[in-house]
Design a protein around this motif. Structure first.
Motif, short mmCIF file in Angstrom:
data_model
loop_
_atom_site.label_atom_id
_atom_site.label_comp_id
_atom_site.label_asym_id
_atom_site.label_seq_id
_atom_site.Cartn_x
_atom_site.Cartn_y
_atom_site.Cartn_z
N UNK A 129 19.24 -3.90 -4.16
CA UNK A 129 19.50 -2.66 -4.94
C UNK A 129 20.76 -2.14 -4.99
N UNK A 130 21.42 -2.23 -6.24
CA UNK A 130 22.55 -1.76 -6.57
C UNK A 130 22.51 -0.37 -7.18
N UNK A 131 23.36 0.69 -7.02
CA UNK A 131 23.15 1.93 -7.82
C UNK A 131 24.64 1.88 -8.74
N UNK A 132 23.98 2.39 -10.12
CA UNK A 132 25.34 2.64 -10.83
C UNK A 132 25.23 3.87 -11.38
N UNK A 133 25.59 4.96 -11.05
CA UNK A 133 25.47 6.37 -11.50
C UNK A 133 23.81 6.74 -11.49
N UNK A 134 23.15 6.99 -12.61
CA UNK A 134 21.78 7.17 -12.45
C UNK A 134 20.99 6.14 -12.43
N UNK A 135 21.39 4.82 -12.51
CA UNK A 135 20.66 3.63 -12.55
C UNK A 135 20.64 2.93 -11.29
N UNK A 136 19.45 2.52 -10.85
CA UNK A 136 18.99 1.66 -9.87
C UNK A 136 18.73 0.37 -10.23
N UNK A 137 19.41 -0.71 -10.02
CA UNK A 137 19.09 -2.12 -10.39
C UNK A 137 18.73 -2.91 -9.27
N UNK A 138 17.39 -3.17 -9.16
CA UNK A 138 16.89 -4.02 -8.18
C UNK A 138 16.90 -5.53 -8.46
N UNK A 139 17.84 -6.23 -8.09
CA UNK A 139 18.05 -7.60 -8.27
C UNK A 139 16.97 -8.45 -7.85
N UNK A 140 16.21 -8.28 -6.50
CA UNK A 140 15.34 -8.74 -5.86
C UNK A 140 13.94 -8.58 -6.59
N UNK A 141 13.65 -7.52 -7.16
CA UNK A 141 12.58 -7.28 -7.65
C UNK A 141 12.51 -7.19 -9.12
N UNK A 142 13.52 -7.62 -9.66
CA UNK A 142 14.07 -7.60 -11.09
C UNK A 142 13.29 -6.33 -11.56
N UNK A 143 13.53 -5.13 -11.35
CA UNK A 143 13.16 -3.88 -11.97
C UNK A 143 14.64 -2.99 -12.10
N UNK A 144 14.55 -2.02 -13.05
CA UNK A 144 15.55 -0.98 -13.09
C UNK A 144 14.89 0.33 -13.23
N UNK A 145 15.57 1.33 -12.53
CA UNK A 145 15.27 2.71 -12.57
C UNK A 145 16.21 3.69 -13.04
N UNK A 159 17.75 -9.24 -18.46
CA UNK A 159 18.71 -10.41 -18.23
C UNK A 159 20.18 -9.92 -18.76
N UNK A 160 20.22 -9.37 -19.76
CA UNK A 160 21.60 -8.90 -20.16
C UNK A 160 22.09 -7.80 -19.44
N UNK A 161 21.14 -6.67 -18.78
CA UNK A 161 21.65 -5.80 -17.88
C UNK A 161 22.21 -6.69 -16.50
N UNK A 162 21.37 -7.20 -16.16
CA UNK A 162 21.68 -8.08 -14.64
C UNK A 162 22.98 -8.87 -14.90
N UNK A 163 23.10 -9.48 -16.03
CA UNK A 163 24.51 -10.19 -15.97
C UNK A 163 25.56 -9.40 -16.27
N UNK A 164 25.63 -8.25 -17.05
CA UNK A 164 26.83 -7.33 -17.00
C UNK A 164 26.94 -6.61 -15.76
N UNK A 165 25.99 -6.25 -15.12
CA UNK A 165 26.15 -5.57 -13.87
C UNK A 165 26.73 -6.33 -12.71
N UNK A 166 26.53 -7.60 -12.67
CA UNK A 166 26.91 -8.58 -11.76
C UNK A 166 28.48 -8.66 -11.68
N UNK A 167 29.21 -8.02 -13.01
CA UNK A 167 30.64 -8.16 -12.68
C UNK A 167 31.05 -6.89 -13.69
#
Length: 227
Positions: A129-145, A159-167
């Motif tokens: 789970x990665x945190x970007x400001x107010x966003x929590x991106x769960x790469x294992x569970x494939x969810x965003x909060x 898929x677009x958000x996961x790709x952009x947040x990876x870099x």
């Protein structure tokens, strides 16, 4: 194999696509109108919707909007050549991809697989789970909060958000995003990227003042940095 619901009013196209997908092992349900297709969704519970853009009565854009009110079911639109304006409207309504008719079954199959394929992002050892400001991106569970509340994202948006947040801070051209997110090669349609960015922004930030997905005119898009 994925279960496919095909909504197409042209009998020859409907029968041809159905036969081709069945030969490849898919379970397929067909409908000739938008109304009949919506009625079949709950009963058939497909993994993906193939949706003709030009339907009698309730058209494909209306069907797409109705589905998106309650579901993030993957949607691929089927369009005729020359439907450029309607393609943009359909993408804005929430479609993940589109195919121009007539199309070979192997092309349709490849697009189905691309839309449904799970994300495998680079970067071994990244936190689940990665945190970007107010966003929590769960790469294992494939969810965003956002602020602790789950954000419903269509497959292309996720898929677009996961790709952009990876870099973060890396700029990606539209063609690069088409190749990595949509798996399109050889001059893909940049409208897919722009429409998906607009939809994603409305869900994770203020589209008028983007905080997360930044546009670099003449270059493409990047994620962050946050201000």
């Amino acid at each position: 194999m994925p279960r496919v619901l095909l909504i197409e009013d042209d009998p020859s196209v409907r029968e041809g696509v159905e036969l081709g997908l069945r030969r490849r092992g898919h379970e397929v349900r067909t409908a000739a109108t938008g109304e009949a297709g919506l009625a079949a969704l709950g009963e058939f519970r497909p993994d993906l919707l193939l949706l003709d853009l030009m339907l009698p009565g309730m058209n494909g854009v209306q069907v797409c909007r109705r589905v998106r009110e309650t579901s993030q079911l993957p949607i691929i639109m089927l369009t005729a050549r020359g439907d450029d304006f309607d393609v943009v409207v359909g993408l804005e309504a929430g479609a993940d991809d589109y195919i121009v008719k007539p199309a070979r079954t192997e092309v349709i199959e490849a697009r189905i697989r691309a839309v449904l394929r799970r994300i495998e992002e680079p970067g071994a050892g990244r936190p689940a789970v990665e945190f970007h400001g107010e966003l929590a991106v769960d790469r294992a569970g494939l969810t965003v909060a956002k602020n602790g509340e789950r954000v419903a994202l269509a497959p292309s948006e996720l898929k677009l958000l996961l790709h952009l947040t990876a870099a973060p801070e890396q700029v990606f051209s539209r063609q690069q995003l088409l190749e990595h997110v949509w798996e399109h090669s050889f001059h893909g349609d940049a409208r897919l990227v722009d429409a998906c960015v607009r939809r994603l922004r409305t869900k994770i930030e203020d589209p008028g003042e983007p905080r997360y997905i930044q546009t670099l005119r003449g270059f493409g898009y990047r994620f962050g940095p946050l201000q």
